[in-house]
Design a protein around this motif. Sequence first.
Motif, PDB file in Angstrom:
ATOM      1  N   LEU A  40       1.064  -1.136  -0.009  1.00  0.00           N
ATOM      2  CA  LEU A  40       0.216   0.007   0.051  1.00  0.00           C
ATOM      3  C   LEU A  40       0.934   0.778   0.009  1.00  0.00           C
ATOM      4  CD1 LEU A  40      -3.360  -0.736   2.580  1.00  0.00           C
ATOM      5  CD2 LEU A  40      -2.462  -1.155   0.133  1.00  0.00           C
ATOM      6  N   SER A  41       0.018   2.476  -0.648  1.00  0.00           N
ATOM      7  CA  SER A  41       0.689   3.834  -0.993  1.00  0.00           C
ATOM      8  C   SER A  41       0.231   4.309   0.779  1.00  0.00           C
ATOM      9  CB  SER A  41       0.433   4.519  -1.428  1.00  0.00           C
ATOM     10  OG  SER A  41       0.960   4.328  -2.833  1.00  0.00           O
ATOM     11  N   ALA A  42       0.924   5.343   0.774  1.00  0.00           N
ATOM     12  CA  ALA A  42      -0.436   6.641   1.767  1.00  0.00           C
ATOM     13  C   ALA A  42      -0.975   6.889   1.463  1.00  0.00           C
ATOM     14  CB  ALA A  42       1.146   7.439   2.203  1.00  0.00           C
ATOM     15  N   GLN A  43      -2.006   7.270   2.427  1.00  0.00           N
ATOM     16  CA  GLN A  43      -3.677   7.732   2.207  1.00  0.00           C
ATOM     17  C   GLN A  43      -3.223   9.217   1.293  1.00  0.00           C
ATOM     18  OE1 GLN A  43      -5.325   7.054   5.546  1.00  0.00           O
ATOM     19  NE2 GLN A  43      -7.300   6.054   4.393  1.00  0.00           N
ATOM     20  N   THR A  46      -1.093  12.332   1.441  1.00  0.00           N
ATOM     21  CA  THR A  46      -0.647  12.146   2.862  1.00  0.00           C
ATOM     22  C   THR A  46       1.148  12.717   2.825  1.00  0.00           C
ATOM     23  OG1 THR A  46      -1.859  10.476   3.870  1.00  0.00           O
ATOM     24  CG2 THR A  46       0.184  10.258   4.717  1.00  0.00           C
ATOM     25  N   THR A  47       1.890  12.087   2.024  1.00  0.00           N
ATOM     26  CA  THR A  47       3.093  12.676   1.407  1.00  0.00           C
ATOM     27  C   THR A  47       3.423  13.729   1.176  1.00  0.00           C
ATOM     28  OG1 THR A  47       3.181   9.854   0.594  1.00  0.00           O
ATOM     29  CG2 THR A  47       5.102  11.395   0.436  1.00  0.00           C
ATOM     30  N   ASP A  48       2.581  14.141   0.248  1.00  0.00           N
ATOM     31  CA  ASP A  48       3.039  15.851   0.080  1.00  0.00           C
ATOM     32  C   ASP A  48       2.627  16.301   1.685  1.00  0.00           C
ATOM     33  OD1 ASP A  48       3.145  15.681  -2.900  1.00  0.00           O
ATOM     34  OD2 ASP A  48       1.099  15.336  -2.618  1.00  0.00           O
ATOM     35  N   GLY A  73       2.919   7.371   6.718  1.00  0.00           N
ATOM     36  CA  GLY A  73       1.872   7.183   6.595  1.00  0.00           C
ATOM     37  C   GLY A  73       2.056   5.760   5.084  1.00  0.00           C
ATOM     38  N   GLU A  74       2.733   5.301   4.676  1.00  0.00           N
ATOM     39  CA  GLU A  74       2.801   3.994   4.226  1.00  0.00           C
ATOM     40  C   GLU A  74       2.013   3.092   5.602  1.00  0.00           C
ATOM     41  OE1 GLU A  74       4.304   6.040   2.953  1.00  0.00           O
ATOM     42  OE2 GLU A  74       3.494   4.737   1.106  1.00  0.00           O
ATOM     43  N   GLN A  75       2.798   3.100   6.173  1.00  0.00           N
ATOM     44  CA  GLN A  75       2.602   2.585   8.052  1.00  0.00           C
ATOM     45  C   GLN A  75       1.159   2.804   8.440  1.00  0.00           C
ATOM     46  OE1 GLN A  75       5.696   3.147  10.204  1.00  0.00           O
ATOM     47  NE2 GLN A  75       4.466   2.172  12.115  1.00  0.00           N
ATOM     48  N   GLY A 135       3.855   0.229   1.471  1.00  0.00           N
ATOM     49  CA  GLY A 135       4.906   0.723   0.028  1.00  0.00           C
ATOM     50  C   GLY A 135       6.485   2.013   0.167  1.00  0.00           C
ATOM     51  N   PHE A 136       7.090   1.899  -0.736  1.00  0.00           N
ATOM     52  CA  PHE A 136       8.096   3.164  -0.280  1.00  0.00           C
ATOM     53  C   PHE A 136       9.630   2.994  -0.144  1.00  0.00           C
ATOM     54  CE2 PHE A 136       7.598   7.768   1.238  1.00  0.00           C
ATOM     55  CZ  PHE A 136       8.265   8.037  -0.111  1.00  0.00           C
ATOM     56  N   GLN A 137       9.322   1.699   0.858  1.00  0.00           N
ATOM     57  CA  GLN A 137      10.137   2.476   2.364  1.00  0.00           C
ATOM     58  C   GLN A 137      10.820   0.878   2.529  1.00  0.00           C
ATOM     59  OE1 GLN A 137       8.759   1.129   6.774  1.00  0.00           O
ATOM     60  NE2 GLN A 137       7.153   2.277   5.827  1.00  0.00           N
ATOM     61  N   GLY A 149      12.286   7.485  -3.641  1.00  0.00           N
ATOM     62  CA  GLY A 149      11.748   8.165  -4.100  1.00  0.00           C
ATOM     63  C   GLY A 149      10.151   7.792  -4.576  1.00  0.00           C
ATOM     64  N   ARG A 150       9.330   9.295  -4.694  1.00  0.00           N
ATOM     65  CA  ARG A 150       8.533   9.601  -5.244  1.00  0.00           C
ATOM     66  C   ARG A 150       7.773   8.087  -6.283  1.00  0.00           C
ATOM     67  NH1 ARG A 150       6.205  14.106  -3.380  1.00  0.00           N
ATOM     68  NH2 ARG A 150       4.045  12.507  -3.215  1.00  0.00           N
ATOM     69  N   GLY A 151       6.525   7.760  -5.878  1.00  0.00           N
ATOM     70  CA  GLY A 151       5.942   6.371  -6.340  1.00  0.00           C
ATOM     71  C   GLY A 151       6.470   5.596  -5.956  1.00  0.00           C
ATOM     72  N   GLY A 152       7.346   5.467  -5.507  1.00  0.00           N
ATOM     73  CA  GLY A 152       8.231   4.016  -5.150  1.00  0.00           C
ATOM     74  C   GLY A 152       7.265   2.950  -4.744  1.00  0.00           C
ATOM     75  N   SER A 153       6.229   2.973  -4.092  1.00  0.00           N
ATOM     76  CA  SER A 153       5.912   1.790  -3.895  1.00  0.00           C
ATOM     77  C   SER A 153       5.295   0.867  -5.247  1.00  0.00           C
ATOM     78  CB  SER A 153       4.372   2.269  -3.487  1.00  0.00           C
ATOM     79  OG  SER A 153       4.463   3.342  -2.156  1.00  0.00           O
ATOM     80  N   ASP A 154       5.714   0.974  -5.808  1.00  0.00           N
ATOM     81  CA  ASP A 154       5.038   0.609  -7.550  1.00  0.00           C
ATOM     82  C   ASP A 154       5.973  -0.701  -7.970  1.00  0.00           C
ATOM     83  OD1 ASP A 154       3.004   1.819  -8.377  1.00  0.00           O
ATOM     84  OD2 ASP A 154       3.861   2.961  -9.952  1.00  0.00           O
TER      85      ASP A 154
HETATM   86  N1  ASP Z   1       3.742   7.632  -0.958  1.00  0.00           N
HETATM   87  C1  ASP Z   1       4.651   7.801  -1.730  1.00  0.00           C
HETATM   88  C2  ASP Z   1       4.647   9.296  -3.038  1.00  0.00           C
HETATM   89  O1  ASP Z   1       3.407   9.373  -2.623  1.00  0.00           O
HETATM   90  C3  ASP Z   1       4.877   6.431  -2.087  1.00  0.00           C
HETATM   91  C4  ASP Z   1       4.631   5.906  -3.641  1.00  0.00           C
HETATM   92  O2  ASP Z   1       2.661   6.716  -3.269  1.00  0.00           O
HETATM   93  O3  ASP Z   1       4.503   4.843  -4.504  1.00  0.00           O
HETATM   94  O4  ASP Z   1       5.178   9.085  -3.259  1.00  0.00           O
END
Ligand code: ASP
Length: 407
Positions: A40-43, A46-48, A73-75, A135-137, A149-154
């Motif tokens: 999962l990513s953050a809701q 949240t990250t912003d 955020g991911e937690q 994700g992301f961590q 890095g941003r978008g890293g949950s993929d």
């Molecule tokens: N939460 C992180 C972001 O906003 C990672 C992700 O969403 O993939 O970049």
Amino acid sequence: MGLIVQKFGGSSVADADRVRNVARIITETYRRGHRVVVVLSAQGDTTDDLIAKAAEINPHASKREMDMLLSTGEQISCALCAMAIEAMGYPVVSLTGRQAGIQTNSSYGDARISRIQTERIQNELDKRSIVIVTGFQGVNRTGDITTLGRGGSDTSAVALAASLHADLCQIYTDVDGVYTADPRLVPKARKLEEITYDEMLELATLGAQVLHNRSVEMAKRYNVNLEVLSSFSGNPGTKVKEVVKTMEKSYISGVAKDKDIARLALVGLEDEPGIAFRIFSLLAKEKVNVDIILQSIGRENKKDISFTVAKGDLENATRVLTENRDYIGFDHIDINDNIAKVSIVGAGMIHNPGVAAGMFEALFNAGINIHMISTSEIKVSVLVDLADADHAVRVTHDRFFGGNDLY
Ligand code: ASP
Ligand code: ADP
Ligand code: MG
């Protein structure tokens, strides 16, 4: 029956209803007899929001502390989703990156996964639990939290799929799949049934944020069965694979836009051997990635070299070049960060010489000026004014996908 990794992005888990919706998709997969690992990513934003919070306290916070903050955020989303699944009566456990054994290097904010120790996840799967992973961590050798890095949950999802030898990795997002252009910008964009790893990697690298580019690179390397689909619609998504059916395939797979770039020009360089080496080796030492490079024809023993970098690297690049002005030997640096890169991607263009000209014609007809051009076997990129970028994407898309013509 097999092992499926399902990743849900921020908008898919943005509030309680959406978390419950995701929990239904997960438990439905589980009920069909699959073993399920969820990333999962953050809701929502949240990250912003966390980045903004940090800036209020210390705009120059260290990357280590930023990762400590952003990983929270991911937690939250993982714990909430596990609670939703518990409430539905299924066995579930949520794990942080560290608990899941995701080890990375120490590049805080842009860490690379070095390996995943999957024992804990395997144990939980053997107990028939649904496993939910942040994700992301990950965690570095000193035990500190890192982010990818941003978008890293993929990338977390694909890395887990590769390590666990999953049968399928599904990336659930807020659009139905990979389109011929960002469907929010180009409503006429078409959903692709399938796309090759190579084309998807180019699209992602050139600005289509629907997949983190490192996730595609990893999927290709480990031959992960990848699918992009919507957590909202239930429609079939896009399959990302090594080879795709070519019948009726356009020469172009898609159009992408990247606004995160800046152009530097070193003006008044000596026209002699070794200049490009000095410039780009200095930048490489600073880990600045350079993209499009253009060198002017020498005149009266002088020339200019222009190149693009990511906006985040602009300050660093300018500083190192200015500090080395005497060593490189130039008159001045010209900077433009009001630009964007618009690209077309498609393996079919190798054998079809008219493709680049088609793009240039569309931009000419729209009165859009091109500042720089770069090509490879499967892409053509142009640099245009930022103000022209969205229009450039639309007219380029129209040129290749507008009519019945297959290119
Ligand atoms: N939460 C992180 C972001 O906003 C990672 C992700 O969403 O993939 O970049
Ligand atoms: P998530 O939070 O699920 O990771 P992202 O915002 O990172 O979602 O990625 C999905 C977004 O990518 C879509 O909402 C869409 O606007 C954008 N996008 C850009 N280019 C494309 C494309 N070629 N196909 C599909 N979506 C695209
Ligand atoms: Mg994303």
